[in-house]
Design a protein around this motif. Structure first.
Motif, PDB file in Angstrom:
ATOM      1  N   ALA A 213       0.831  -1.205   0.000  1.00 31.30           N
ATOM      2  CA  ALA A 213       0.000   0.000   0.000  1.00 31.30           C
ATOM      3  C   ALA A 213       0.864   1.253   0.000  1.00 31.30           C
ATOM      4  O   ALA A 213       1.972   1.272   0.559  1.00 31.30           O
ATOM      5  N   ARG A 214       0.317   2.296  -0.632  1.00 34.17           N
ATOM      6  CA  ARG A 214       0.925   3.630  -0.632  1.00 34.17           C
ATOM      7  C   ARG A 214      -0.143   4.619  -1.044  1.00 34.17           C
ATOM      8  O   ARG A 214      -1.045   4.297  -1.816  1.00 34.17           O
ATOM      9  N   GLY A 215      -0.025   5.858  -0.563  1.00 40.48           N
ATOM     10  CA  GLY A 215      -0.955   6.898  -0.954  1.00 40.48           C
ATOM     11  C   GLY A 215      -0.686   7.386  -2.367  1.00 40.48           C
ATOM     12  O   GLY A 215       0.222   6.919  -3.061  1.00 40.48           O
ATOM     13  N   GLY A 216      -1.475   8.343  -2.827  1.00 40.31           N
ATOM     14  CA  GLY A 216      -1.331   8.871  -4.173  1.00 40.31           C
ATOM     15  C   GLY A 216      -0.091   9.719  -4.332  1.00 40.31           C
ATOM     16  O   GLY A 216       0.604  10.064  -3.370  1.00 40.31           O
ATOM     17  N   GLY A 217       0.248  10.061  -5.585  1.00 36.80           N
ATOM     18  CA  GLY A 217       1.413  10.877  -5.869  1.00 36.80           C
ATOM     19  C   GLY A 217       1.651  10.946  -7.363  1.00 36.80           C
ATOM     20  O   GLY A 217       0.908  10.381  -8.173  1.00 36.80           O
ATOM     21  N   SER A 218       2.722  11.643  -7.740  1.00 35.83           N
ATOM     22  CA  SER A 218       3.069  11.782  -9.151  1.00 35.83           C
ATOM     23  C   SER A 218       3.704  10.490  -9.643  1.00 35.83           C
ATOM     24  O   SER A 218       3.994   9.568  -8.875  1.00 35.83           O
ATOM     25  N   ILE A 219       3.941  10.458 -10.946  1.00 34.08           N
ATOM     26  CA  ILE A 219       4.546   9.256 -11.512  1.00 34.08           C
ATOM     27  C   ILE A 219       5.953   9.045 -10.989  1.00 34.08           C
ATOM     28  O   ILE A 219       6.410   7.908 -10.810  1.00 34.08           O
ATOM     29  N   GLU A 220       6.654  10.144 -10.699  1.00 36.58           N
ATOM     30  CA  GLU A 220       7.993  10.002 -10.130  1.00 36.58           C
ATOM     31  C   GLU A 220       7.920   9.433  -8.720  1.00 36.58           C
ATOM     32  O   GLU A 220       8.758   8.618  -8.317  1.00 36.58           O
ATOM     33  N   ASP A 221       6.910   9.862  -7.940  1.00 38.15           N
ATOM     34  CA  ASP A 221       6.784   9.346  -6.577  1.00 38.15           C
ATOM     35  C   ASP A 221       6.441   7.863  -6.562  1.00 38.15           C
ATOM     36  O   ASP A 221       6.864   7.121  -5.668  1.00 38.15           O
ATOM     37  N   LEU A 222       5.653   7.421  -7.551  1.00 32.43           N
ATOM     38  CA  LEU A 222       5.226   6.020  -7.592  1.00 32.43           C
ATOM     39  C   LEU A 222       6.167   5.151  -8.416  1.00 32.43           C
ATOM     40  O   LEU A 222       5.874   3.961  -8.622  1.00 32.43           O
ATOM     41  N   TRP A 223       7.281   5.699  -8.887  1.00 33.51           N
ATOM     42  CA  TRP A 223       8.123   4.961  -9.820  1.00 33.51           C
ATOM     43  C   TRP A 223       8.735   3.701  -9.200  1.00 33.51           C
ATOM     44  O   TRP A 223       9.006   2.722  -9.890  1.00 33.51           O
ATOM     45  N   GLY A 224       8.958   3.701  -7.900  1.00 30.29           N
ATOM     46  CA  GLY A 224       9.537   2.515  -7.274  1.00 30.29           C
ATOM     47  C   GLY A 224       8.695   1.269  -7.470  1.00 30.29           C
ATOM     48  O   GLY A 224       9.215   0.145  -7.497  1.00 30.29           O
ATOM     49  N   PHE A 225       7.361   1.433  -7.628  1.00 30.40           N
ATOM     50  CA  PHE A 225       6.474   0.289  -7.810  1.00 30.40           C
ATOM     51  C   PHE A 225       6.382  -0.136  -9.279  1.00 30.40           C
ATOM     52  O   PHE A 225       5.653  -1.057  -9.597  1.00 30.40           O
ATOM     53  N   ASN A 226       7.137   0.551 -10.163  1.00 25.81           N
ATOM     54  CA  ASN A 226       7.248   0.151 -11.562  1.00 25.81           C
ATOM     55  C   ASN A 226       8.558  -0.569 -11.842  1.00 25.81           C
ATOM     56  O   ASN A 226       8.793  -0.999 -12.977  1.00 25.81           O
ATOM     57  N   GLU A 227       9.434  -0.691 -10.830  1.00 28.87           N
ATOM     58  CA  GLU A 227      10.732  -1.302 -11.054  1.00 28.87           C
ATOM     59  C   GLU A 227      10.580  -2.814 -11.259  1.00 28.87           C
ATOM     60  O   GLU A 227       9.726  -3.464 -10.666  1.00 28.87           O
ATOM     61  N   GLU A 228      11.459  -3.331 -12.107  1.00 27.29           N
ATOM     62  CA  GLU A 228      11.389  -4.753 -12.462  1.00 27.29           C
ATOM     63  C   GLU A 228      11.653  -5.656 -11.264  1.00 27.29           C
ATOM     64  O   GLU A 228      11.086  -6.743 -11.163  1.00 27.29           O
ATOM     65  N   VAL A 229      12.501  -5.223 -10.332  1.00 31.53           N
ATOM     66  CA  VAL A 229      12.808  -6.070  -9.171  1.00 31.53           C
ATOM     67  C   VAL A 229      11.567  -6.293  -8.318  1.00 31.53           C
ATOM     68  O   VAL A 229      11.350  -7.385  -7.761  1.00 31.53           O
ATOM     69  N   VAL A 230      10.691  -5.268  -8.224  1.00 29.12           N
ATOM     70  CA  VAL A 230       9.451  -5.424  -7.449  1.00 29.12           C
ATOM     71  C   VAL A 230       8.494  -6.365  -8.180  1.00 29.12           C
ATOM     72  O   VAL A 230       7.862  -7.238  -7.571  1.00 29.12           O
ATOM     73  N   ILE A 231       8.371  -6.195  -9.493  1.00 30.22           N
ATOM     74  CA  ILE A 231       7.450  -7.035 -10.271  1.00 30.22           C
ATOM     75  C   ILE A 231       7.849  -8.500 -10.165  1.00 30.22           C
ATOM     76  O   ILE A 231       7.014  -9.386  -9.955  1.00 30.22           O
ATOM     77  N   ARG A 232       9.137  -8.788 -10.273  1.00 30.16           N
ATOM     78  CA  ARG A 232       9.584 -10.189 -10.216  1.00 30.16           C
ATOM     79  C   ARG A 232       9.450 -10.766  -8.815  1.00 30.16           C
ATOM     80  O   ARG A 232       9.198 -11.960  -8.650  1.00 30.16           O
ATOM     81  N   ALA A 233       9.602  -9.934  -7.791  1.00 30.40           N
ATOM     82  CA  ALA A 233       9.408 -10.424  -6.433  1.00 30.40           C
ATOM     83  C   ALA A 233       7.954 -10.834  -6.206  1.00 30.40           C
ATOM     84  O   ALA A 233       7.669 -11.856  -5.572  1.00 30.40           O
ATOM     85  N   VAL A 234       7.009 -10.049  -6.747  1.00 34.05           N
ATOM     86  CA  VAL A 234       5.586 -10.401  -6.616  1.00 34.05           C
ATOM     87  C   VAL A 234       5.289 -11.678  -7.398  1.00 34.05           C
ATOM     88  O   VAL A 234       4.575 -12.574  -6.925  1.00 34.05           O
ATOM     89  N   ALA A 235       5.846 -11.782  -8.623  1.00 36.27           N
ATOM     90  CA  ALA A 235       5.569 -12.963  -9.457  1.00 36.27           C
ATOM     91  C   ALA A 235       6.158 -14.233  -8.854  1.00 36.27           C
ATOM     92  O   ALA A 235       5.582 -15.314  -8.996  1.00 36.27           O
ATOM     93  N   ASP A 236       7.291 -14.134  -8.172  1.00 39.19           N
ATOM     94  CA  ASP A 236       7.929 -15.317  -7.593  1.00 39.19           C
ATOM     95  C   ASP A 236       7.291 -15.749  -6.278  1.00 39.19           C
ATOM     96  O   ASP A 236       7.566 -16.848  -5.799  1.00 39.19           O
ATOM     97  N   GLY A 237       6.486 -14.879  -5.653  1.00 36.12           N
ATOM     98  CA  GLY A 237       5.918 -15.196  -4.348  1.00 36.12           C
ATOM     99  C   GLY A 237       4.792 -16.211  -4.440  1.00 36.12           C
ATOM    100  O   GLY A 237       4.160 -16.399  -5.475  1.00 36.12           O
TER     101      GLY A 237
END
Length: 524
Positions: A213-237
């Motif tokens: 979870a995270r509150g709203g923000g600009s695309i730069e603020d939310l960019w960490g949730f677009n990183e490939e390392v996060v996506i692969r961690a979710v897919a591997d779980g």
């Protein structure tokens, strides 16, 4: 002449000094710059951890390098064809006479570049199947433990906890992370992997569902949730995950890979647990309906049982046929036993008569008669067998004699052939050996003559002498002779002793001895 003087007045530079001066001039003139262009030639970090590529536009290109320490701190990693704004310092590399920019910070060139990068990354991960619908898992209806990945100090965690308390209080584990900034993606990925690595029976209970979870923000603020390392961690779980990043209109790549997307963090809390009051009411209604249904079933079964009992016959009606069958069987049992006894007596009599005919005495007499009839047969059969073996042995001996004679004749012929071959080789070998000895003799005579011409004794015979000091070392110059130094002079016919001095050489009585042929020295 004038040109030589003019060139001699110019200062001389070494290559290293000139390269260092150019480096200092370039760094002093420009220092830190912000350079906008397109990434070209990027192939990922080198094995050393540094990254090498070029930044170009339509007319020029500049080499760029990102050192290992700076590369790990970059929020946006370079990608081939990506338009960026690089901040760094201009310097030179003397080893190849090139100038380059050492990049310290990197950012996309505007929101459009970020969106293009996001779309490119989405297409790549979609092609790998990470966003496929068949990968998504159903959320548990009533989880025992809920894991939350968010900032521990924001309003998001308070909204989630408050909503869970209102609907259905559950145990909550919070993994604190930064939800924006350079380390956001790494911390979120580590938290997801950490929850999935927990043991179900460990000291800390493993969550049944996760909320990122995270509150709203600009695309730069939310960019960490677009990183490939996060996506692969979710897919591997293996734990179902609900994405609640930003407001309802904010979309990130974690929303595509998550098992469920919530419009808000409060909505995520509503998705993972039901309303307790509604659940209690539903359970009570189901319990009431279950009791009423059970009572109706019992009453219906009681009615059916009474109707069935009325239709069943009485005990006398059930057992009367069985009693009649038993009386008839008892009446027939006596005559049947007497008849069976008579049958077994007849059978026993037949067996006794057969035993009398097959008594041991009669069988023994029969065997004696058969033995007497076959008394001479074994002896005759043995005699015939011996004669057959003798004939067979005689035939085998004759065949062996013939084979041995043939083998001896073949061996004698082979030995004669080998003897003739050896004689032929010997006749050719003797002339060849004589010729080889003659050539070796001539070569030895030639070497002896050469040795005689190179021996220093032949030089002594021409009137020269070999001068040695008291230790037998040869002296090759007059400066090596000291005053009063004992010398040995070797001539062709013997050796004489002498005492050396400046301009003086006193020779004593010569000694008659020959020097070894192997000795070498200076000749005077």
């Amino acid at each position: 002449m004038f040109a030589e003087k003019a060139s001699s007045n110019a200062a001389e530079w070494s290559v290293s000094d000139l390269a260092g001066a150019l480096k200092r001039t370039l760094e002093d003139a420009f220092g830190h710059v912000r350079l906008r262009g397109e990434v070209s030639g990027y192939r990922g970090p080198h094995s050393s951890g540094h990254a090498y590529f070029c930044i170009k536009d339509q007319n020029a290109r500049i080499d760029a390098v990102i050192w290992k320490g700076s590369f790990s701190r970059l929020r946006i990693k370079p990608e081939e064809g990506m338009e960026v704004i690089a901040t760094g310092r201009i310097t030179t590399f003397p080893g190849s006479s090139k100038y380059q920019i050492v990049v310290e910070a990197l950012e996309p060139a505007g929101i459009g570049a970020l969106m293009a990068l996001l779309e490119e990354r989405r297409r790549k991960l979609t092609a790998e199947g990470l966003f496929a619908a068949e990968r998504k898992r159903a959320l548990p209806y009533l989880p025992r433990v809920i894991g939350v990945v968010t900032s521990p100090t924001g309003a998001v965690i308070r909204d989630i906890l408050h909503r869970l308390d209102d609907r259905f209080p559950r145990q909550v584990l919070v993994w604190p992370v930064r939800v924006q900034g350079d380390t956001c993606a790494a911390e979120v990925a580590a938290a997801i992997r950490g929850f999935n690595a927990m043991k179900p029976d460990g000291p800390i209970p493993r969550p049944d569902v996760l909320i990122v979870a995270r509150g709203g923000g600009s695309i730069e603020d939310l960019w960490g949730f677009n990183e490939e390392v996060v996506i692969r961690a979710v897919a591997d779980g293996s734990i179902p995950l609900v994405s609640a990043v930003g407001h309802e209109t904010d979309w990130t790549l974690i929303d595509h890979v998550a098992d469920m997307r919530a419009p808000t963090p409060t909505g995520a809390a509503e998705m993972v647990v039901p309303v307790r009051a509604e659940l209690v009411a539903t359970v009570q209604d189901l319990s009431r309906r279950h009791v009423e249904s059970a009572l109706r079933v019992i009453e219906r079964r009681r009615t059916d049982l009474r109707a069935t009992a009325r239709a069943l016959p009485s005990s006398d009606a059930l057992f009367a046929p069985k009693r009649q069958r038993l009386d008839l069987a008892a009446a027939k049992l006596g005559p049947a036993l007497i008849l069976n006894k008579r049958r077994f007596e007849d059978r026993l009599s037949r067996i006794a008569r057969q035993l009398t005919l097959s008594s041991p005495a009669s069988r023994l007499a029969e065997f004696r008669a058969r033995l007497a009839a076959t008394d001479q047969r074994p002896r005759e059969a043995l005699h015939r067998l011996v004669l057959a073996k003798a004939d067979k042995t005689k035939n085998a001996g004759q065949r062996l004699q013939v084979a041995r004679d043939g083998f001896l004749r073949a061996e004698a012929l082979r030995l004669r052939q080998r003897h003739e071959s050896v004689q032929g080789v010997a006749e050719r070998l003797l002339p060849a050996l004589a010729g080889q000895i003659q050539r070796k003799r001539l070569h030895l005579a030639s070497a002896s003559k050469l040795f005689g011409s190179l021996n220093y004794k032949s030089v002594l015979e021409r009137g020269y002498a070999l001068v040695r000091d008291a230790d037998g070392r040869p002296l090759r110059s007059a400066d090596a002779v000291g005053d009063g130094q004992h010398l040995a002079l070797e001539f062709a016919d013997g050796t004489a002793e002498a005492v050396g001095g400046r301009g003086l050489l006193k020779v004593s009585k010569p000694l008659k001895q020959k020097a070894s042929v192997a000795e070498q020295g200076a000749l005077f």
